[in-house]
Design a protein around this motif. Structure first.
Motif: not given
Ligand code: CMP
Length: 509
Positions: A398, A409-410, A418-422, A429-430, A470, A474
């Motif tokens: 990541v 970062v990880a 991963f990808g739950e935020m979007s 995507r973060s 989460r 993060l």
């Molecule tokens: P999303 O923003 O949808 O897409 C990128 C994904 O990376 C984000 O969701 C998280 O699931 C994952 N992610 C972002 N930052 C971190 C972190 N610091 N550690 C682990 N996973 C992360």
């Protein structure tokens, strides 16, 4: 015996052997001490030794008052002259010029030394009374023979000089001459040494280089050194060429592969419409010409995975017949295993802890198998994409870009997600997530999750809670902050609102 010493003294004084020895010793010491590579010392030692041996023989014969003493003296003197030229050349080119970092093409050095040695030898011979002009002029046949013998030599020499002077090929260039391809190691007066990828060194005569077409690989005026490569693959007509090209182009352009240039970007083209399949090629620019096949292989793997994800298959020969009978039990068995695998993957996503068995079954049905290979970018920071990845097997990195600087970062190892935020909030995507090796994922999209959410909108509250915790984790990992319990409550409320809005749930008002 006394006569021999007297005679030897005489010979050594004629041959200026003591001076020559001093020069020879000085050269050996300086070259050994100051230059990493021993420069032509073996040839020097040979000429000096021959000088001494011949003069010893001449002294012996002289002491016996033999008339053939001169027949040994003259070659001894010639050897001495050549040794002196060699010493001076080694000091000049090997020590002085290399210390002063003055570059002179090796072939030019060789030619100068050869001319100086020839002139010295002629002068020694003429001083010893040998009639050179008569020797050369009277022997027309010898001249023809020498001319004939020198034909190749002169061709090579002229070729070597031309190559050095016009810089058409330089040491370090990757070249292709006929079937031979490799890196130019050195350009000598007789040949160009080329190192191949198979760890061979091929000595190609300069005349051959001059007469043949030579490809200088990857060189283009005003452009970085990179070579276009073609990676072929076939896909049958069940799949539309435009879809194949799209899937493969997106994959090769998105991947972070070492040695694949970003500019010009790789592309995919349909090369031929065959009897039962289309023949395609990925063209990419290779930045390290030494590593061609391994990079082709990485691109090929990428193509395989991209097609697999898009539900397409590489073509098999039209005449191949599959004899495996897919029995009903076998098909059911496979489907059951697949369902189990998906269900298991879902249990590792704490977002779905509150879901009932039936709701999970709905999600499992809608999940799509998505494999990736090493270097592929699965999500890209800032991109709009509304799906979640469940990592079933493999490891991903990541990465977050902050002020133009990308930082890992990880690393997440399956089972994970991963990808739950979007997926939940619709935010860009973060982070960028890249496959570290082969990674098997399932992809869960917004529409499938909506089916569950619209049936039971209260799920959103549990999801927001897990999402907030989460996010706090993060952020704390990313910004090295402590987890602030008070602000988490607010984040949770914000997230709930975003989820409701994104999925068009009634609570959003
Ligand atoms: P999303 O923003 O949808 O897409 C990128 C994904 O990376 C984000 O969701 C998280 O699931 C994952 N992610 C972002 N930052 C971190 C972190 N610091 N550690 C682990 N996973 C992360």
């Amino acid at each position: 015996m006394g006569d021999f010493y007297e005679a030897l003294k005489g010979e050594f004084s004629t041959g200026r052997t003591v001076w020559l020895f001093a020069l020879y010793a000085l050269t050996v010491v300086l070259v050994r001490a100051l230059v990493a590579k021993t420069v032509r010392l073996r040839a020097l030692t040979f000429f000096f030794t021959m000088h001494v041996v011949f003069l010893l023989a001449a002294a012996g014969l002289n002491a016996k008052e033999s008339t053939i003493a001169a027949d040994f003296r003259v070659p001894g003197l010639v050897f001495g002259g050549v040794a002196a030229v060699g010493c001076i050349a080694a000091l000049l080119f090997g020590v002085l010029m290399s210390r002063a970092r003055v570059q002179m093409p090796r072939v030019l050095q060789d030619v100068l030394v050869a001319i100086a040695a020839l002139l010295t030898s002629l002068s020694v011979l003429s001083r010893a009374g040998v009639n050179l002009s008569g020797l050369i002029a009277t022997s027309a046949v010898a001249t023809a023979v020498i001319g004939f013998a020198l034909q190749d030599f002169m061709g090579n020499l002229a070729g070597g000089l031309a190559l050095q002077v016009d810089n058409s090929i330089e040491v370090g260039d990757w070249v292709k001459v006929g079937d031979l391809s490799g890196k130019v190691l050195e350009i000598r007066w007789r040949y160009v040494a080329i190192e191949t990828r198979n760890w061979e060194t091929v000595l190609v005569p300069n005349s051959v280089i001059m007469k043949n077409q030579v490809l200088v690989l990857g060189r283009r005026q005003g452009q970085p050194l990179q070579l276009r490569r073609w990676v072929y693959f076939n896909v049958d007509y069940r799949f539309q060429p435009s879809d194949v090209i799209d899937a493969v182009t997106t994959a090769v352009r998105g991947a972070k592969l070492q040695r694949v240039a970003a500019d010009p970007p790789p592309n995919c083209v349909l090369m031929e419409l065959g009897d039962s399949y289309g023949k395609y090629a990925v063209r990419y620019w290779l930045t390290d010409i030494a590593v061609d096949d391994p990079t082709d292989s990485e691109v090929r793997t990428l193509v395989y995975f991209a097609l697999h994800r898009a539900g397409m298959r590489l073509s098999i020969p039209a005449q191949a017949v599959f004899v495996t009978q897919e029995s009903r039990e076998r098909v059911e068995d496979k489907a059951k295993q697949d369902r189990e695998r998906r269900r298991l993957a879902l249990t590792h996503v704490d977002l779905f802890n509150d879901l009932s068995e039936d709701e999970r079954t709905v999600l499992a049905h809608g999940m799509r198998y998505a494999p990736f290979c090493k270097g592929e970018v699965i999500t890209r920071q800032g991109a709009e994409a509304h799906w979640l990845y469940l990592v079933d097997d493999g490891q991903v990195s990541v990465r977050v870009t902050d002020q133009g600087l990308e930082k890992e970062v990880a690393q997440l190892k399956g089972p994970s997600f991963f990808g739950e935020m979007s997926l939940m909030t619709g935010e860009p995507r973060s982070a960028t997530v890249v496959a570290m090796g082969d990674v098997e994922c399932f992809r869960l999209d917004k529409e499938t999750f909506r089916k569950v959410l619209t049936q039971r909108p209260q799920i959103a509250e549990g999801v927001a809670k897990v999402l907030a915790s989460r996010k706090a984790e993060l952020d704390s990992a990313r910004f090295h902050l402590g987890i602030d319990i008070a602000s988490r409550g607010k984040t949770e409320a914000d997230l709930l609102l975003k989820i409701q809005k994104f999925f068009g749930l009634s609570g959003s008002s």
